[in-house]
Motif scaffolding. Sequence first.
Motif, PDB file in Angstrom:
ATOM      1  N   ARG A 131       3.696  54.398 -15.569  1.00  0.00           N
ATOM      2  CA  ARG A 131       2.442  53.671 -15.342  1.00  0.00           C
ATOM      3  C   ARG A 131       1.873  53.153 -16.661  1.00  0.00           C
ATOM      4  N   LEU A 132       1.927  53.988 -17.697  1.00  0.00           N
ATOM      5  CA  LEU A 132       1.444  53.574 -19.017  1.00  0.00           C
ATOM      6  C   LEU A 132       2.271  52.405 -19.546  1.00  0.00           C
ATOM      7  N   GLU A 133       3.567  52.474 -19.359  1.00  0.00           N
ATOM      8  CA  GLU A 133       4.447  51.390 -19.824  1.00  0.00           C
ATOM      9  C   GLU A 133       4.127  50.078 -19.108  1.00  0.00           C
ATOM     10  N   ARG A 134       3.840  50.172 -17.816  1.00  0.00           N
ATOM     11  CA  ARG A 134       3.490  48.938 -17.078  1.00  0.00           C
ATOM     12  C   ARG A 134       2.191  48.341 -17.611  1.00  0.00           C
ATOM     13  N   GLU A 135       1.227  49.214 -17.913  1.00  0.00           N
ATOM     14  CA  GLU A 135      -0.053  48.717 -18.430  1.00  0.00           C
ATOM     15  C   GLU A 135       0.110  48.085 -19.809  1.00  0.00           C
ATOM     16  N   LEU A 136       1.017  48.649 -20.617  1.00  0.00           N
ATOM     17  CA  LEU A 136       1.228  48.119 -21.966  1.00  0.00           C
ATOM     18  C   LEU A 136       2.213  46.961 -21.987  1.00  0.00           C
ATOM     19  N   GLY A 137       3.000  46.828 -20.940  1.00  0.00           N
ATOM     20  CA  GLY A 137       3.963  45.735 -20.868  1.00  0.00           C
ATOM     21  C   GLY A 137       5.181  45.963 -21.735  1.00  0.00           C
ATOM     22  N   ALA A 138       5.515  47.235 -22.014  1.00  0.00           N
ATOM     23  CA  ALA A 138       6.688  47.529 -22.844  1.00  0.00           C
ATOM     24  C   ALA A 138       7.163  48.951 -22.562  1.00  0.00           C
ATOM     25  N   GLU A 139       8.480  49.168 -22.692  1.00  0.00           N
ATOM     26  CA  GLU A 139       9.021  50.512 -22.550  1.00  0.00           C
ATOM     27  C   GLU A 139       8.769  51.297 -23.828  1.00  0.00           C
TER      28      GLU A 139
ATOM     29  N   GLU B 181      -5.254  56.053 -19.391  1.00  0.00           N
ATOM     30  CA  GLU B 181      -5.998  57.297 -19.306  1.00  0.00           C
ATOM     31  C   GLU B 181      -5.566  58.250 -20.423  1.00  0.00           C
ATOM     32  N   LEU B 182      -6.481  59.162 -20.766  1.00  0.00           N
ATOM     33  CA  LEU B 182      -6.159  60.117 -21.821  1.00  0.00           C
ATOM     34  C   LEU B 182      -4.984  60.996 -21.439  1.00  0.00           C
ATOM     35  N   ARG B 183      -4.870  61.347 -20.181  1.00  0.00           N
ATOM     36  CA  ARG B 183      -3.751  62.204 -19.780  1.00  0.00           C
ATOM     37  C   ARG B 183      -2.420  61.487 -19.973  1.00  0.00           C
ATOM     38  N   GLN B 184      -2.406  60.159 -19.764  1.00  0.00           N
ATOM     39  CA  GLN B 184      -1.180  59.409 -19.998  1.00  0.00           C
ATOM     40  C   GLN B 184      -0.791  59.474 -21.482  1.00  0.00           C
ATOM     41  N   LEU B 185      -1.781  59.329 -22.330  1.00  0.00           N
ATOM     42  CA  LEU B 185      -1.501  59.423 -23.769  1.00  0.00           C
ATOM     43  C   LEU B 185      -1.045  60.830 -24.141  1.00  0.00           C
ATOM     44  N   GLU B 186      -1.644  61.836 -23.515  1.00  0.00           N
ATOM     45  CA  GLU B 186      -1.239  63.214 -23.778  1.00  0.00           C
ATOM     46  C   GLU B 186       0.219  63.430 -23.394  1.00  0.00           C
ATOM     47  N   TYR B 187       0.610  62.929 -22.221  1.00  0.00           N
ATOM     48  CA  TYR B 187       1.987  63.084 -21.768  1.00  0.00           C
ATOM     49  C   TYR B 187       2.941  62.300 -22.670  1.00  0.00           C
ATOM     50  N   PHE B 188       2.531  61.105 -23.070  1.00  0.00           N
ATOM     51  CA  PHE B 188       3.350  60.281 -23.960  1.00  0.00           C
ATOM     52  C   PHE B 188       3.619  61.003 -25.282  1.00  0.00           C
ATOM     53  N   VAL B 189       2.564  61.569 -25.882  1.00  0.00           N
ATOM     54  CA  VAL B 189       2.714  62.295 -27.146  1.00  0.00           C
ATOM     55  C   VAL B 189       3.598  63.528 -26.950  1.00  0.00           C
TER      56      VAL B 189
ATOM     57  N   ALA C 284      20.013  57.835 -23.216  1.00  0.00           N
ATOM     58  CA  ALA C 284      20.650  59.047 -23.750  1.00  0.00           C
ATOM     59  C   ALA C 284      19.980  60.285 -23.168  1.00  0.00           C
ATOM     60  N   ARG C 285      20.573  61.460 -23.441  1.00  0.00           N
ATOM     61  CA  ARG C 285      20.018  62.713 -22.923  1.00  0.00           C
ATOM     62  C   ARG C 285      18.710  63.063 -23.624  1.00  0.00           C
ATOM     63  N   VAL C 286      18.539  62.622 -24.839  1.00  0.00           N
ATOM     64  CA  VAL C 286      17.319  62.891 -25.600  1.00  0.00           C
ATOM     65  C   VAL C 286      16.392  61.692 -25.488  1.00  0.00           C
ATOM     66  N   ALA C 287      15.122  61.947 -25.196  1.00  0.00           N
ATOM     67  CA  ALA C 287      14.139  60.860 -25.087  1.00  0.00           C
ATOM     68  C   ALA C 287      13.765  60.397 -26.491  1.00  0.00           C
ATOM     69  N   THR C 288      14.147  59.170 -26.804  1.00  0.00           N
ATOM     70  CA  THR C 288      13.834  58.614 -28.125  1.00  0.00           C
ATOM     71  C   THR C 288      12.881  57.445 -27.983  1.00  0.00           C
ATOM     72  N   LEU C 289      12.022  57.291 -28.972  1.00  0.00           N
ATOM     73  CA  LEU C 289      11.028  56.224 -28.937  1.00  0.00           C
ATOM     74  C   LEU C 289      11.670  54.870 -29.195  1.00  0.00           C
ATOM     75  N   THR C 290      11.189  53.881 -28.447  1.00  0.00           N
ATOM     76  CA  THR C 290      11.552  52.502 -28.749  1.00  0.00           C
ATOM     77  C   THR C 290      10.694  52.013 -29.910  1.00  0.00           C
ATOM     78  N   VAL C 291      10.917  50.790 -30.340  1.00  0.00           N
ATOM     79  CA  VAL C 291      10.080  50.220 -31.388  1.00  0.00           C
ATOM     80  C   VAL C 291       8.624  50.201 -30.940  1.00  0.00           C
ATOM     81  N   ALA C 292       8.397  49.824 -29.688  1.00  0.00           N
ATOM     82  CA  ALA C 292       7.028  49.801 -29.149  1.00  0.00           C
ATOM     83  C   ALA C 292       6.453  51.215 -29.100  1.00  0.00           C
TER      84      ALA C 292
END
Length: 295
Positions: free
Chosen positions: A38-46, A2-10, A52-60
């Motif tokens: 939920r978005l991670e489950r749909e994409l099959g990747a974290e 959903e677009l809201r999931q992408l909004e939250y991810f960004v 860590a205390r700071v949320a950092t992006l994985t390679v995916a």
Amino acid sequence: MELRQLEYFVAVAEERSFTRAAERVHISQSGVSAQIRRLERELGAELFDRSARVATLTVAGKAALEHARAALAAAGATGRAVGEVTGLVRGRLSAGMVVGCTVTPLFEALAAFHRAHPGVEISLLEDGSDRLVEGVRTGALDLALAGTAALPEGLETLTVVSERLVAAVPADHALAGRPRTTLAELCAHPLVCMPPGTGVRTVFDRACAARGLEPAVTLQASAPDAVADLAARGLAVAVLSASMTEHHRDRLVTLPLDDVETPALLVLVWKSTSNPAVRELLAHARRAFAAPDAG
């Protein structure tokens, strides 16, 4: 997905914090976390490293970020495109026109707009220039054709006419034999003018005030033709712009005013944030006023 999931991810990716992202999108932190999971489950990747205390992006997550931003931008563009089409299919457009002035190109523009967008309801108000400009500022009017002595600040403008003032007298008047005149000479006679708030009158009043002159305006009329007609009958000297006397050359002698250099302006005014209907009407107006017979 959903677009809201992408909004939250960004939001999390840019804020590098689930807490700050939640504040940005105005929902709870648990709500953001649940949608990201939920978005991670749909994409099959974290998408985030949560160790860590700071949320950092994985390679995916890094691979997904630009695509998520592009998807949100595309959704926004789609909404704007639909909004613009809807605004031209149905809606309202309020225009204003200076009182007593028949401006054919404006009518042509309104007619062309109506033919192209018959679902938009058009209203036209006739009023004094000062009130028209204020109406555009407050949003009561979308666009107005107004006379003024200077371009209004904070508004978009298209100058339609820029002319110096003239005096107009019948052929047997004492001033008629002169090639031109001055404000001081003019103010020695009774005058007929357009009312305060019009562009011509504003230019004239300011010029007189700058020279300490007190003109005797004994007659006023909103329509330039009425001002010219009163002058032609010998009741007073008319103060108009040059083009306003063109249709009365057989009855009036026009005299340029040597010491009034500021032109009277006739301008279209609108806000820079105007809606699609206004932008479309402006396109028609530019063509209409640019036509060879627009004057």
